[in-house]
Motif scaffolding. Structure first.
Motif, PDB file in Angstrom:
ATOM      1  N   ASP A  99       0.846  -1.183   0.000  1.00 25.34           N
ATOM      2  CA  ASP A  99       0.000   0.000   0.000  1.00 25.34           C
ATOM      3  C   ASP A  99       0.890   1.244   0.000  1.00 25.34           C
ATOM      4  OD1 ASP A  99      -2.787   1.262   0.670  1.00 25.34           O
ATOM      5  OD2 ASP A  99      -1.344   2.140   2.086  1.00 25.34           O
ATOM      6  N   GLU A 100       0.500   2.277  -0.748  1.00 28.45           N
ATOM      7  CA  GLU A 100       1.310   3.499  -0.845  1.00 28.45           C
ATOM      8  C   GLU A 100       1.552   4.153   0.511  1.00 28.45           C
ATOM      9  OE1 GLU A 100      -0.372   6.318  -3.549  1.00 28.45           O
ATOM     10  OE2 GLU A 100      -0.027   5.051  -5.297  1.00 28.45           O
ATOM     11  N   GLN A 101       0.518   4.241   1.325  1.00 28.23           N
ATOM     12  CA  GLN A 101       0.670   4.901   2.621  1.00 28.23           C
ATOM     13  C   GLN A 101       1.537   4.058   3.553  1.00 28.23           C
ATOM     14  OE1 GLN A 101      -0.061   7.933   3.224  1.00 28.23           O
ATOM     15  NE2 GLN A 101       0.303   8.038   5.411  1.00 28.23           N
ATOM     16  N   ILE A 102       1.378   2.746   3.505  1.00 30.44           N
ATOM     17  CA  ILE A 102       2.226   1.858   4.313  1.00 30.44           C
ATOM     18  C   ILE A 102       3.680   2.038   3.894  1.00 30.44           C
ATOM     19  CG2 ILE A 102       2.779  -0.560   4.802  1.00 30.44           C
ATOM     20  CD1 ILE A 102       0.213   0.263   6.170  1.00 30.44           C
ATOM     21  N   THR A 103       3.917   2.120   2.576  1.00 28.18           N
ATOM     22  CA  THR A 103       5.273   2.336   2.069  1.00 28.18           C
ATOM     23  C   THR A 103       5.836   3.642   2.614  1.00 28.18           C
ATOM     24  OG1 THR A 103       4.830   1.100   0.042  1.00 28.18           O
ATOM     25  CG2 THR A 103       6.657   2.652  -0.032  1.00 28.18           C
ATOM     26  N   ASP A 104       5.062   4.717   2.543  1.00 25.61           N
ATOM     27  CA  ASP A 104       5.527   6.008   3.046  1.00 25.61           C
ATOM     28  C   ASP A 104       5.865   5.937   4.533  1.00 25.61           C
ATOM     29  OD1 ASP A 104       5.259   7.142   0.549  1.00 25.61           O
ATOM     30  OD2 ASP A 104       3.382   8.176   1.002  1.00 25.61           O
ATOM     31  N   VAL A 105       5.006   5.321   5.312  1.00 27.86           N
ATOM     32  CA  VAL A 105       5.233   5.229   6.757  1.00 27.86           C
ATOM     33  C   VAL A 105       6.478   4.395   7.052  1.00 27.86           C
ATOM     34  CG1 VAL A 105       4.308   4.285   8.916  1.00 27.86           C
ATOM     35  CG2 VAL A 105       2.832   5.614   7.403  1.00 27.86           C
ATOM     36  N   LEU A 106       6.624   3.255   6.378  1.00 24.77           N
ATOM     37  CA  LEU A 106       7.789   2.400   6.620  1.00 24.77           C
ATOM     38  C   LEU A 106       9.097   3.059   6.186  1.00 24.77           C
ATOM     39  CD1 LEU A 106       6.377  -1.114   5.664  1.00 24.77           C
ATOM     40  CD2 LEU A 106       6.846  -0.216   7.959  1.00 24.77           C
ATOM     41  N   LEU A 107       9.019   3.958   5.221  1.00 26.15           N
ATOM     42  CA  LEU A 107      10.213   4.669   4.758  1.00 26.15           C
ATOM     43  C   LEU A 107      10.419   5.990   5.490  1.00 26.15           C
ATOM     44  CD1 LEU A 107      10.065   3.941   0.928  1.00 26.15           C
ATOM     45  CD2 LEU A 107      11.400   2.776   2.697  1.00 26.15           C
ATOM     46  N   GLY A 108       9.635   6.206   6.554  1.00 26.18           N
ATOM     47  CA  GLY A 108       9.823   7.371   7.410  1.00 26.18           C
ATOM     48  C   GLY A 108       9.257   8.663   6.860  1.00 26.18           C
ATOM     49  N   GLN A 109       8.378   8.585   5.875  1.00 29.75           N
ATOM     50  CA  GLN A 109       7.758   9.790   5.332  1.00 29.75           C
ATOM     51  C   GLN A 109       6.396   9.972   5.981  1.00 29.75           C
ATOM     52  OE1 GLN A 109       7.651   8.891   1.185  1.00 29.75           O
ATOM     53  NE2 GLN A 109       9.847   9.110   0.931  1.00 29.75           N
ATOM     54  N   SER A 110       6.165  11.164   6.475  1.00 27.43           N
ATOM     55  CA  SER A 110       4.872  11.416   7.097  1.00 27.43           C
ATOM     56  C   SER A 110       4.071  12.342   6.200  1.00 27.43           C
ATOM     57  CB  SER A 110       5.057  12.037   8.481  1.00 27.43           C
ATOM     58  OG  SER A 110       5.720  13.279   8.347  1.00 27.43           O
ATOM     59  N   GLY A 111       2.822  12.403   6.452  1.00 26.28           N
ATOM     60  CA  GLY A 111       1.973  13.299   5.686  1.00 26.28           C
ATOM     61  C   GLY A 111       0.656  12.648   5.345  1.00 26.28           C
ATOM     62  N   LEU A 112      -0.103  13.359   4.575  1.00 25.07           N
ATOM     63  CA  LEU A 112      -1.435  12.928   4.194  1.00 25.07           C
ATOM     64  C   LEU A 112      -1.352  11.806   3.168  1.00 25.07           C
ATOM     65  CD1 LEU A 112      -4.477  13.583   4.432  1.00 25.07           C
ATOM     66  CD2 LEU A 112      -4.174  15.186   2.565  1.00 25.07           C
ATOM     67  N   ASP A 113      -2.198  10.826   3.320  1.00 17.58           N
ATOM     68  CA  ASP A 113      -2.320   9.749   2.348  1.00 17.58           C
ATOM     69  C   ASP A 113      -2.690  10.378   1.004  1.00 17.58           C
ATOM     70  OD1 ASP A 113      -3.358   7.612   0.749  1.00 17.58           O
ATOM     71  OD2 ASP A 113      -3.815   6.475   2.560  1.00 17.58           O
ATOM     72  N   ARG A 114      -1.967  10.023  -0.053  1.00 14.41           N
ATOM     73  CA  ARG A 114      -2.199  10.618  -1.382  1.00 14.41           C
ATOM     74  C   ARG A 114      -3.631  10.429  -1.859  1.00 14.41           C
ATOM     75  NH1 ARG A 114       2.508   7.447  -2.890  1.00 14.41           N
ATOM     76  NH2 ARG A 114       4.150   8.521  -1.812  1.00 14.41           N
ATOM     77  N   ARG A 115      -4.279   9.356  -1.432  1.00 12.38           N
ATOM     78  CA  ARG A 115      -5.654   9.103  -1.855  1.00 12.38           C
ATOM     79  C   ARG A 115      -6.629  10.105  -1.251  1.00 12.38           C
ATOM     80  NH1 ARG A 115      -4.584   2.946  -0.407  1.00 12.38           N
ATOM     81  NH2 ARG A 115      -3.636   4.129   1.252  1.00 12.38           N
ATOM     82  N   LEU A 116      -6.222  10.786  -0.200  1.00 10.61           N
ATOM     83  CA  LEU A 116      -7.090  11.774   0.452  1.00 10.61           C
ATOM     84  C   LEU A 116      -6.780  13.206   0.024  1.00 10.61           C
ATOM     85  CD1 LEU A 116      -7.038  10.381   4.104  1.00 10.61           C
ATOM     86  CD2 LEU A 116      -8.766  10.017   2.352  1.00 10.61           C
ATOM     87  N   ALA A 117      -5.711  13.392  -0.738  1.00 14.74           N
ATOM     88  CA  ALA A 117      -5.247  14.743  -1.075  1.00 14.74           C
ATOM     89  C   ALA A 117      -6.289  15.579  -1.815  1.00 14.74           C
ATOM     90  CB  ALA A 117      -3.960  14.661  -1.892  1.00 14.74           C
ATOM     91  N   GLY A 118      -7.162  14.962  -2.577  1.00 19.45           N
ATOM     92  CA  GLY A 118      -8.155  15.716  -3.316  1.00 19.45           C
ATOM     93  C   GLY A 118      -9.319  16.214  -2.474  1.00 19.45           C
ATOM     94  N   CYS A 119      -9.471  15.675  -1.270  1.00 24.55           N
ATOM     95  CA  CYS A 119     -10.642  16.061  -0.470  1.00 24.55           C
ATOM     96  C   CYS A 119     -10.296  16.428   0.973  1.00 24.55           C
ATOM     97  CB  CYS A 119     -11.671  14.931  -0.486  1.00 24.55           C
ATOM     98  SG  CYS A 119     -11.090  13.410   0.265  1.00 24.55           S
ATOM     99  N   CYS A 120      -9.021  16.371   1.340  1.00 22.89           N
ATOM    100  CA  CYS A 120      -8.635  16.661   2.726  1.00 22.89           C
ATOM    101  C   CYS A 120      -7.357  17.497   2.774  1.00 22.89           C
ATOM    102  CB  CYS A 120      -8.366  15.363   3.492  1.00 22.89           C
ATOM    103  SG  CYS A 120      -9.792  14.325   3.727  1.00 22.89           S
ATOM    104  N   ARG A 121      -7.159  18.105   3.914  1.00 25.07           N
ATOM    105  CA  ARG A 121      -5.913  18.818   4.204  1.00 25.07           C
ATOM    106  C   ARG A 121      -5.401  18.331   5.549  1.00 25.07           C
ATOM    107  NH1 ARG A 121      -7.509  23.789   5.597  1.00 25.07           N
ATOM    108  NH2 ARG A 121      -9.676  23.340   5.224  1.00 25.07           N
ATOM    109  N   LEU A 122      -4.108  18.158   5.664  1.00 21.57           N
ATOM    110  CA  LEU A 122      -3.489  17.823   6.933  1.00 21.57           C
ATOM    111  C   LEU A 122      -2.754  19.071   7.401  1.00 21.57           C
ATOM    112  CD1 LEU A 122      -3.050  15.515   8.941  1.00 21.57           C
ATOM    113  CD2 LEU A 122      -0.925  14.994   7.743  1.00 21.57           C
ATOM    114  N   GLU A 123      -3.220  19.630   8.499  1.00 17.56           N
ATOM    115  CA  GLU A 123      -2.647  20.877   9.014  1.00 17.56           C
ATOM    116  C   GLU A 123      -1.925  20.591  10.325  1.00 17.56           C
ATOM    117  OE1 GLU A 123      -5.566  24.174   8.955  1.00 17.56           O
ATOM    118  OE2 GLU A 123      -6.930  22.638   8.171  1.00 17.56           O
ATOM    119  N   ARG A 124      -0.883  21.339  10.549  1.00 15.69           N
ATOM    120  CA  ARG A 124      -0.153  21.244  11.807  1.00 15.69           C
ATOM    121  C   ARG A 124      -0.203  22.638  12.461  1.00 15.69           C
ATOM    122  NH1 ARG A 124       1.628  16.298  11.810  1.00 15.69           N
ATOM    123  NH2 ARG A 124       2.315  15.319   9.893  1.00 15.69           N
ATOM    124  N   PRO A 125      -1.261  22.869  13.262  1.00 15.87           N
ATOM    125  CA  PRO A 125      -1.404  24.188  13.890  1.00 15.87           C
ATOM    126  C   PRO A 125      -0.225  24.477  14.812  1.00 15.87           C
ATOM    127  CG  PRO A 125      -3.423  22.904  14.128  1.00 15.87           C
ATOM    128  CD  PRO A 125      -2.357  21.982  13.600  1.00 15.87           C
TER     129      PRO A 125
END
Length: 190
Positions: A99-125
Motif C-alpha cells: 500500500d502506498e501509505q504503508i510504504t511512506d510510513v515504513l520509509l519514514g515519510q509522514s503526511g497525508l495519504d495521497r488518496r485523500l489529497a483531493g478532499c482533505c488537508r493535513l494541518e499542523r497548527p
C-alpha cells in the motif's frame, strides 16, 4: 507495523519483499532474474511462496498468510495485482504490491495519504498552551483523539478544532467536500 497489525515474522518478510523495489530499483532486476522474466520487477505470489519455504509442505501455510481475510490483505497492507499479460492469471501470477501509505510510513515519510489529497488537508497548527486540553482530559496518550466539528473555515468550531490540535501537539485532518474549494474561490471573485 508488527505490533499494530499483530504480524508474524513470515508476514513481515512478505511486506519487506514487496517493499524492496520501492527502496532500491535493483530489486526489480533481482526479482526478474528469480522469476525468469526481467519484465516482472515485483515479486509474484509464486516467488514469495518459494523463497521462505524450506520444503514444499510449507507452501500451503505461506499461502494462507495471503488469504483475503488474513492481516496483510485484510488490512490492505499489501495488495495482489494480477499480471496483466495472461487473460485469467492464476493466483501464483499475482504481484505483491505494498500500500502506498504503508510504504511512506515504513520509509519514514509522514503526511497525508495521497488518496485523500483531493478532499482533505493535513494541518499542523502552531503549538498553544495545553491548558484547555488538560482540563478537558484529552491527550492522555492511551486513545486517539477524535473530534468532529462542522462549519466553515474560521468559524468558532473550526478555531476550537485548531486550538485543540495545537494544544495536543497533533495534526488536524480537515475534510474539504468535493466542490467546496471551487465554490469558495468563486465566491471570493464575485
Amino acid at each position: 507495523m508488527r505490533t499494530r497489525h499483530a504480524l508474524i515474522d513470515l508476514e513481515l518478510d512478505l511486506v519487506l519483499m514487496a517493499l524492496a523495489p520501492e527502496v532500491d530499483l535493483r530489486y526489480e532486476r533481482i526479482y526478474g532474474y528469480l522469476q525468469d522474466d526481467l519484465s516482472r520487477g515485483r515479486p509474484l505470489v509464486g516467488l514469495v511462496l518459494d523463497l521462505p519455504a524450506a520444503t514444499p509442505e510449507e507452501r500451503p501455510a505461506i499461502r494462507g498468510v495471503l488469504a483475503p481475510d488474513a492481516p496483510l490483505l485484510g488490512q490492505r497492507s499489501l495488495t495482489l495485482v494480477p499480471d496483466p499479460r495472461p487473460v485469467a492469471p492464476p493466483f501464483l501470477a499475482h504481484f505483491l504490491v505494498p500500500d502506498e501509505q504503508i510504504t511512506d510510513v515504513l520509509l519514514g515519510q509522514s503526511g497525508l495519504d495521497r488518496r485523500l489529497a483531493g478532499c482533505c488537508r493535513l494541518e499542523r497548527p502552531p503549538a498553544l498552551d495545553a491548558d484547555l486540553t488538560r482540563r478537558a482530559g484529552w491527550g492522555d496518550g492511551r486513545r486517539p483523539v477524535r473530534l468532529y466539528s462542522q462549519g466553515p473555515a474560521g468559524s468558532p468550531r473550526s478555531r476550537l478544532a485548531h486550538d485543540l490540535a495545537a494544544g495536543l501537539g497533533l495534526a488536524l485532518l480537515t475534510l474539504d467536500p468535493p466542490g467546496s474549494r471551487t465554490t469558495t474561490s468563486t465566491r471570493r471573485r464575485t
